[in-house]
Write a protein that holds these residues in place. Sequence first.
Motif, mmCIF file in Angstrom:
data_model
loop_
_atom_site.group_PDB
_atom_site.id
_atom_site.type_symbol
_atom_site.label_atom_id
_atom_site.label_comp_id
_atom_site.label_asym_id
_atom_site.label_seq_id
_atom_site.Cartn_x
_atom_site.Cartn_y
_atom_site.Cartn_z
ATOM 1 N N LEU A 165 0.810 -1.220 0.000
ATOM 2 C CA LEU A 165 0.000 0.000 0.000
ATOM 3 C C LEU A 165 0.847 1.275 0.000
ATOM 4 C CD1 LEU A 165 -2.703 -1.114 2.604
ATOM 5 C CD2 LEU A 165 -3.057 -0.769 0.149
ATOM 6 N N GLY A 166 2.172 1.137 0.105
ATOM 7 C CA GLY A 166 3.053 2.302 0.120
ATOM 8 C C GLY A 166 3.150 2.981 1.465
ATOM 9 N N LEU A 167 2.606 2.362 2.512
ATOM 10 C CA LEU A 167 2.601 2.989 3.833
ATOM 11 C C LEU A 167 3.988 3.024 4.464
ATOM 12 C CD1 LEU A 167 -0.684 1.409 5.277
ATOM 13 C CD2 LEU A 167 -0.376 3.662 4.220
ATOM 14 N N VAL A 168 4.785 1.987 4.209
ATOM 15 C CA VAL A 168 6.138 1.958 4.763
ATOM 16 C C VAL A 168 6.989 3.062 4.140
ATOM 17 C CG1 VAL A 168 8.253 0.600 4.998
ATOM 18 C CG2 VAL A 168 6.026 -0.505 5.293
ATOM 19 N N GLU A 169 6.884 3.222 2.833
ATOM 20 C CA GLU A 169 7.642 4.277 2.158
ATOM 21 C C GLU A 169 7.215 5.662 2.652
ATOM 22 O OE1 GLU A 169 8.818 5.618 -2.425
ATOM 23 O OE2 GLU A 169 7.253 4.129 -2.064
ATOM 24 N N GLN A 170 5.916 5.835 2.851
ATOM 25 C CA GLN A 170 5.391 7.108 3.363
ATOM 26 C C GLN A 170 5.924 7.386 4.764
ATOM 27 O OE1 GLN A 170 1.095 7.355 3.219
ATOM 28 N NE2 GLN A 170 1.032 8.931 4.796
ATOM 29 N N HIS A 171 5.921 6.370 5.615
ATOM 30 C CA HIS A 171 6.416 6.529 6.978
ATOM 31 C C HIS A 171 7.916 6.793 6.986
ATOM 32 C CE1 HIS A 171 6.675 5.964 11.309
ATOM 33 N NE2 HIS A 171 7.673 5.118 11.116
ATOM 34 N N LEU A 172 8.637 6.112 6.105
ATOM 35 C CA LEU A 172 10.092 6.302 6.027
ATOM 36 C C LEU A 172 10.429 7.752 5.690
ATOM 37 C CD1 LEU A 172 12.971 5.166 6.025
ATOM 38 C CD2 LEU A 172 12.630 4.504 3.636
ATOM 39 N N GLY A 173 9.707 8.337 4.734
ATOM 40 C CA GLY A 173 9.942 9.737 4.385
ATOM 41 C C GLY A 173 9.691 10.671 5.562
ATOM 42 N N LYS A 174 8.696 10.346 6.376
ATOM 43 C CA LYS A 174 8.370 11.164 7.545
ATOM 44 C C LYS A 174 9.492 11.120 8.581
ATOM 45 C CE LYS A 174 4.954 11.576 11.283
ATOM 46 N NZ LYS A 174 3.689 11.026 11.853
ATOM 47 N N ILE A 175 9.974 9.910 8.894
ATOM 48 C CA ILE A 175 11.006 9.819 9.932
ATOM 49 C C ILE A 175 12.360 10.315 9.421
ATOM 50 C CG2 ILE A 175 9.843 7.994 11.219
ATOM 51 C CD1 ILE A 175 11.812 5.997 10.014
ATOM 52 N N GLN A 176 12.589 10.243 8.116
ATOM 53 C CA GLN A 176 13.816 10.837 7.566
ATOM 54 C C GLN A 176 13.852 12.332 7.856
ATOM 55 O OE1 GLN A 176 13.426 8.907 3.518
ATOM 56 N NE2 GLN A 176 15.660 9.001 3.632
ATOM 57 N N GLU A 177 12.734 12.996 7.661
ATOM 58 C CA GLU A 177 12.667 14.435 7.931
ATOM 59 C C GLU A 177 12.906 14.718 9.415
ATOM 60 O OE1 GLU A 177 12.563 16.876 5.958
ATOM 61 O OE2 GLU A 177 11.783 16.131 4.036
ATOM 62 N N ILE A 178 12.275 13.933 10.283
ATOM 63 C CA ILE A 178 12.412 14.147 11.734
ATOM 64 C C ILE A 178 13.843 13.890 12.180
ATOM 65 C CG2 ILE A 178 11.728 13.273 14.004
ATOM 66 C CD1 ILE A 178 8.951 12.671 12.750
ATOM 67 N N TYR A 179 14.423 12.769 11.748
ATOM 68 C CA TYR A 179 15.767 12.415 12.179
ATOM 69 C C TYR A 179 16.808 13.375 11.610
ATOM 70 C CZ TYR A 179 13.826 7.943 13.815
ATOM 71 O OH TYR A 179 13.106 6.970 14.465
#
Length: 282
Positions: A165-179
């Motif tokens: 569903l692309g949810l992992v990729e979406q979440h990865l982009g979010k935590i990349q920004e935070i980290y």
Amino acid sequence: MDEDGIDVNMLDRLLEEHKKSSTVRVTENRPYWTMLYLIPTFHNPTGRCLSEARCRQLVQVARRHNILVVCDDVYNTLCYEKDSQGNFVTPPPALVSFDQETDPGFLGNVVSNGSFSKILSPGLRLGWIQAPKRIRSLIMNSSYCDSGGSFNNYTSGIIASALQLGLVEQHLGKIQEIYARNMNAVHKIIQEEWPSGVSCLLPKGGFFIWVEFPQGFSCAELQKTCIRDHNVSFYVGSICSPQGLFGNCLRVCFALYDLQTLTDAVRKIGQSARWMMEAHTT
């Protein structure tokens, strides 16, 4: 290690030295003489990456000495470098990608262990393996897999759907920004507010920043002071060395706490370090 990762020339010499006294013989059923454990990308604790030249060199050394290189590739997707358009760049290639079946002399000497623990949740206890066919066959025919109790089947199904569903990729982009934000904020404080003589490299990914104080400075004593005065702690460098080296170094993790908590703690470490260094010189 240096800025390009593990010293492959030194590794080669050490392997030659230890082989002289080894009683292990490589056979068809036991194709590897020994194993090397490695974190080649966004290394824990230093954040460094094995350069492409070193990757090629290491694969050749592994083939020559019949060793299995097991890579702890849990940070590979956590790359914070951006291109000119502001998009995250492709992470450095994994070491396993330099061990190709089309290579002359290919045997399959590199295994890559990936994990969802750093990009989704450590409680998932789920990951993946990239490995040559002979390694995959050994794993699949082992009791660990064959007995039926070692696969996390239910969670695997959930994560498979999340991937589709692309949810992992979406979440990865979010935590990349935070980290990335956290990493840059911590690095800025260390560079601008910590005492002179302290150095650290800004990593391009991972979880950690490695900080070096002048020789003779005790990060173990600094840790005691920070716990006592501020209830703040960190990893002392010596815990990362079998020989107890790097007592003048420490590791800061920027991936656990929110930005405010993190930056407050890093400032307090710097304040305690400044007090200790000034007390030492007076």
